[in-house]
Scaffold this active site. Structure first.
Site, PDB file in Angstrom:
ATOM      1  N   ASP A  86       0.793  -1.238   0.000  1.00 42.55           N
ATOM      2  CA  ASP A  86       0.000   0.000   0.000  1.00 42.55           C
ATOM      3  C   ASP A  86       0.823   1.285   0.000  1.00 42.55           C
ATOM      4  O   ASP A  86       0.337   2.339  -0.370  1.00 42.55           O
ATOM      5  CB  ASP A  86      -0.952   0.031   1.208  1.00 42.55           C
ATOM      6  CG  ASP A  86      -0.229  -0.001   2.546  1.00 42.55           C
ATOM      7  OD1 ASP A  86       1.010  -0.152   2.563  1.00 42.55           O
ATOM      8  OD2 ASP A  86      -0.895   0.110   3.591  1.00 42.55           O
ATOM      9  N   HIS A  87       2.088   1.216   0.394  1.00 37.93           N
ATOM     10  CA  HIS A  87       2.870   2.440   0.596  1.00 37.93           C
ATOM     11  C   HIS A  87       3.627   2.915  -0.639  1.00 37.93           C
ATOM     12  O   HIS A  87       4.023   4.080  -0.694  1.00 37.93           O
ATOM     13  CB  HIS A  87       3.883   2.230   1.728  1.00 37.93           C
ATOM     14  CG  HIS A  87       3.343   2.509   3.099  1.00 37.93           C
ATOM     15  ND1 HIS A  87       2.239   1.880   3.603  1.00 37.93           N
ATOM     16  CD2 HIS A  87       3.761   3.362   4.072  1.00 37.93           C
ATOM     17  CE1 HIS A  87       2.004   2.321   4.824  1.00 37.93           C
ATOM     18  NE2 HIS A  87       2.899   3.221   5.127  1.00 37.93           N
TER      19      HIS A  87
ATOM     20  N   ASP B  24       3.546  -0.749  11.607  1.00 36.37           N
ATOM     21  CA  ASP B  24       3.098   0.580  11.225  1.00 36.37           C
ATOM     22  C   ASP B  24       2.445   1.187  12.452  1.00 36.37           C
ATOM     23  O   ASP B  24       1.673   0.509  13.151  1.00 36.37           O
ATOM     24  CB  ASP B  24       2.101   0.510  10.064  1.00 36.37           C
ATOM     25  CG  ASP B  24       1.789   1.891   9.503  1.00 36.37           C
ATOM     26  OD1 ASP B  24       2.282   2.202   8.406  1.00 36.37           O
ATOM     27  OD2 ASP B  24       1.053   2.651  10.155  1.00 36.37           O
TER      28      ASP B  24
ATOM     29  N   ARG C 101      -1.473  12.784  10.030  1.00 37.88           N
ATOM     30  CA  ARG C 101      -0.269  13.556  10.357  1.00 37.88           C
ATOM     31  C   ARG C 101      -0.106  14.724   9.407  1.00 37.88           C
ATOM     32  O   ARG C 101      -0.468  14.640   8.235  1.00 37.88           O
ATOM     33  CB  ARG C 101       0.976  12.659  10.299  1.00 37.88           C
ATOM     34  CG  ARG C 101       0.951  11.637  11.416  1.00 37.88           C
ATOM     35  CD  ARG C 101       2.235  10.866  11.544  1.00 37.88           C
ATOM     36  NE  ARG C 101       2.106   9.980  12.700  1.00 37.88           N
ATOM     37  CZ  ARG C 101       2.512   8.724  12.744  1.00 37.88           C
ATOM     38  NH1 ARG C 101       3.102   8.192  11.694  1.00 37.88           N
ATOM     39  NH2 ARG C 101       2.335   8.000  13.827  1.00 37.88           N
TER      40      ARG C 101
ATOM     41  N   SER D 184       5.976   7.698  12.906  1.00 31.59           N
ATOM     42  CA  SER D 184       5.873   6.370  12.327  1.00 31.59           C
ATOM     43  C   SER D 184       6.671   5.332  13.110  1.00 31.59           C
ATOM     44  O   SER D 184       7.628   5.654  13.814  1.00 31.59           O
ATOM     45  CB  SER D 184       6.361   6.415  10.875  1.00 31.59           C
ATOM     46  OG  SER D 184       6.531   5.127  10.362  1.00 31.59           O
TER      47      SER D 184
ATOM     48  N   ARG E  17       8.590   3.242  11.700  1.00 31.10           N
ATOM     49  CA  ARG E  17       9.653   2.782  10.802  1.00 31.10           C
ATOM     50  C   ARG E  17      10.972   2.533  11.524  1.00 31.10           C
ATOM     51  O   ARG E  17      11.592   3.428  12.090  1.00 31.10           O
ATOM     52  CB  ARG E  17       9.837   3.762   9.641  1.00 31.10           C
ATOM     53  CG  ARG E  17      10.322   5.130   9.996  1.00 31.10           C
ATOM     54  CD  ARG E  17      10.226   6.095   8.823  1.00 31.10           C
ATOM     55  NE  ARG E  17       8.840   6.403   8.504  1.00 31.10           N
ATOM     56  CZ  ARG E  17       8.443   7.524   7.910  1.00 31.10           C
ATOM     57  NH1 ARG E  17       9.317   8.431   7.574  1.00 31.10           N
ATOM     58  NH2 ARG E  17       7.169   7.737   7.645  1.00 31.10           N
TER      59      ARG E  17
END
Length: 755
Positions: free
Chosen positions: A95-96, A160, A448, A643, A645
């Site tokens: 999706d990213h 995520d 965000r 995030s 990440r």
């Protein structure tokens, strides 16, 4: 039938006994959060209750979810774990990596071509290890999880930060780094500090222009971006029960923006309706059998101050629509005050673009309400003042809203539909003219709004609102427009007023979809080959990090002293850098390029103590690494906000940074640093941050006696020969210290598996 229904039935089959035992242990009624946490312990019940905000606890989550940008690194790590198959149900979602530029079909086609190597890798590696794969175009991970996997009373981790979205279906769902996901997929427990509990009682009922989004926007204003750190937020009350399941998901989703571990709601009729509407009546039936355990004990909600560490109450009857921003999601302004605030602060009142959708607000209810406003604009002959973009959350939602005519409605006001993907929300937006860096305002229903996040332009002032308010403001083209009180002049010169939004909680004709985009894992994976080219720019097999040599780390040079907000976007930007998320060395070229240097107020420009010149952060760090010189990063409050990440922790580790010393950490980033064998420390005295100079050298004095609860001592040597002693606190427990000694948590897993 639901995915993994037998697993869900096992969870419910043991729930009554586990809740009763936990109630006896604590000697009192239980919150919903406590029921789920204690029911998912990796080990037997302790002899005494866990200390909130104190005890590290091992849990056994029910499932793992990963999005493609983080799944690459997580699965590259899992490939080193020595396992043939994942131990719990797991999924990966593409999706990213889809850039929003022209429109859904073209953008998706371009993404499939440009990202083919990564998608082929994900398809093969998920097939190999028994992981479900949601292909590009299937939708955004959190919407797909809510539609297919989330279930009341369950526990899930996801790579995520917005994994917390599943709290809308009564889960404890927590965003983590990839290394945490690897642990659970490898059959190990997942460690979390037992959270404190924040209770939020919702009274009354939303009306008029207010939406579930306004609840969390107000909460963000109350708690700020770090007020929920180390806490689970539990919503309850008549107002909570009046919300749709997807509305609850919106609130939980943006709980990440207050730093909360997660947020959740008790099981109720709206959740049951949603489960049945998404073809999971079997889950609803099973949940109904244990529904008394899928919410807090009645005594808790009757006297909540006794059971929660913090308590807030919001009257939905009095709630006003909010518009939060710019540059931070906790700057909350009621719509009635926006014009005044904008004029006072010099925010551009002209709105250039309105965007709706994303994982936060892309439900059928959201789209139908926004469409009701768009329909009025067409009927009342209003000229739309801003560009308007729509990002559906899943193929199921997209197919259904198109079938029901909403896409055509949006097109009548010039709306453009992007692919079912994250798109502009995470910076994957090829916005025309953004490179000019002109000052402008946009409004969106995302979560965000950090500087540069959506379009890379530091002068884009982004404001967060509900989809219906975004639509109204886009039509007006005016940031200060209040649809409750204001009128607009139409093409005939008449004053017209927008009516309140109307929509449907669920599609009256049910959800529909032709191809949801799911790839089941191979039944026999023996012949599945995972190919990673050694010449690839996108993928790189990992080399284990070096273990600690047992000595104090001395002679560290300051790489950067970051000033103010330093999110994971500042540490490891997304946008175009997403293409390198599977290649650690290449993506390390974005390390800290967005952080503000406290000595110059510049970004991506730090002093090199080797050359005496100012250079790009990654380049200077590579020079230190080549010279064998260890380095330290110094940061401000809530360092690593945003995030999940883990690249923001892996990049400095890969390039030779040894210590990150800050005033305070965001939860996920601190854990990610620990997992990768880094030292994440905090100033015992925050004022010591001011003592750090640009040309300092740092020596750890007592690392050889590193132990839980024992601060570490740093000697800061200034260029003029003077010294300062700095005491640094840490939150490492015995297990986490072993991660550090081994070089990373993954190294420790491999050591244990080889025995």
């Amino acid at each position: 039938m639901a995915f993994d229904i037998e697993m869900i039935k096992r969870v419910y089959g043991n729930l009554s006994e586990k809740v009763e035992q936990s109630r006896k242990l604590l000697g009192r009624p239980l919150t919903l959060t406590e029921k789920i946490l204690y029911a998912h312990l990796a080990d037997k019940l302790p002899k005494s209750p866990f200390g909130r905000g104190e005890s590290y606890v091992d849990f056994k989550p029910d499932r793992v979810a990963m999005q493609d940008a983080t799944a690459q690194m997580a699965l590259l790590q899992f490939m080193q774990a020595g396992k043939d198959k994942v131990a719990v149900p797991s999924t990966a979602h593409a999706d990213h990596l889809i850039q929003a530029k022209v429109g859904s079909s073209t953008d998706l086609s371009v993404a499939k071509d440009s990202n083919r190597e990564v998608y082929d890798f994900l398809s093969s590696v998920t097939n190999k290890f028994g992981i479900g794969f949601w292909k590009p175009g299937a939708g955004i991970i959190h919407q797909v999880v809510l539609e297919n996997y989330a279930f009341p009373g369950g526990m899930m981790i996801g790579t995520d930060s917005h994994t917390v979205n599943a709290g809308g279906l009564g889960m404890i769902a927590v965003g983590v780094g990839g290394a945490d996901a690897v642990d659970v997929m490898a059959g190990m427990s997942w460690e979390l500090k037992f959270p404190k509990l924040i209770g939020i009682k919702l009274t009354g009922k939303l009306n008029g222009w207010t939406a579930p989004k306004d609840i969390i926007l107000k909460v963000a204003g109350l708690l700020t971006v770090k007020g929920g750190t180390g806490c689970v937020v539990e919503y309850f009350g008549e107002g909570a029960e009046s919300l749709s399941c997807t509305g609850k998901g919106t609130i939980c989703n943006m709980g990440a923006e207050i730093g909360a571990t997660t947020s959740t709601f008790g099981y109720d009729e709206s959740m049951e309706r949603y489960l049945r509407a998404t073809n999971r009546s079997d889950v609803a039936d099973a949940a109904n059998d244990v529904k008394q355990h899928l919410t807090a004990d009645s005594e808790v909600y009757a006297n909540p101050k006794k059971y929660f560490d913090e308590m807030y109450e919001i009257n939905l009857d009095e709630l006003e629509p909010y518009l939060n921003g710019p540059f931070t999601p906790d700057r909350a302004t009621p719509i009635s005050k926006m014009r005044e605030e904008a004029e006072k602060n010099g925010w551009p009142l002209k709105v250039e673009v309105g965007l709706i959708g994303s994982c936060t607000n892309s439900s059928y209810e959201d789209i139908s309400k926004a469409a009701s406003i768009a329909k009025q604009a067409a009927e009342k002959k209003l000229k739309v003042g801003a560009e308007y973009k729509i990002t559906p959350g899943s193929e199921t939602v997209r197919y259904t809203v198109e079938r029901d005519g909403y896409i055509d409605t949006f097109k009548k006001i010039g709306g453009e539909v992007y692919a079912n993907a994250c798109g502009p929300c995470i910076g994957m937006w090829a916005r025309v003219g953004a490179e000019k860096q002109e000052k402008n305002s946009i409004v969106h229903s995302f979560n965000r709004n950090f500087a540069k996040r959506a379009d890379g332009n530091p002068n884009t002032y982004a404001f967060v609102a509900s989809p219906e308010l975004v639509t109204a403001i886009a039509i007006a083209g005016d940031l200060g427009f209040n649809p409750i009180t204001d009128t607009l002049v139409n093409e005939e010169g008449k004053d017209v007023k927008l009516d309140e939004p109307k929509g449907f909680e669920l599609p009256p004709n049910g959800f529909g979809v032709e191809d949801p985009g799911y790839q089941a894992p191979a039944n026999d994976s023996a012949d599945v080959e995972i190919v990673v080219s050694p010449d690839s720019e996108r993928l790189q097999l990992l080399t284990p990090f070096e273990p600690w040599d047992g000595d104090n780390i001395t002679g560290m040079k300051l790489l950067i002293k970051a000033k103010g907000k330093c999110t994971t976007d500042h540490i490891s930007m997304a946008g175009p850098w997403l293409r390198y998320r599977g290649h650690l060395d290449n993506i390390s070229n974005n390390m800290l390029i967005g952080a503000v240097n406290a000595f110059s107020d510049k970004t991506n420009c730090v002093n090199s103590q080797l050359t005496g010149e100012c250079g790009e952060v990654p380049k200077v760090q590579r020079e230190y690494k080549k010279a064998g010189i260890p380095t330290i990063i110094v940061g401000d409050q809530n360092y690593g906000e945003g995030s999940s990440r883990e690249h923001a922790a892996m990049e400095p580790r890969h390039l030779g940074v040894r210590v990150v010393l800050v005033k305070s950490f965001a939860r996920i980033h601190e854990t990610n640093l620990k997992k990768q064998g880094m030292l994440g420390l905090t100033f015992a005295n925050e004022n010591d941050y001011d003592k750090i100079r640009e040309d300092d050298t740092f020596n750890l004095i007592d690392l050889n006696s590193f132990a839980p609860g024992k601060p570490l001592s740093l000697e800061v040597v200034h260029a003029d020969g003077t010294k300062d002693a700095v005491v640094a606190n840490h939150t490492y427990n015995a297990q986490q210290i072993e991660w550090f000694k081994a070089g990373s948590a993954l190294n420790l897993i491999k050591q244990q598996n080889s025995k």
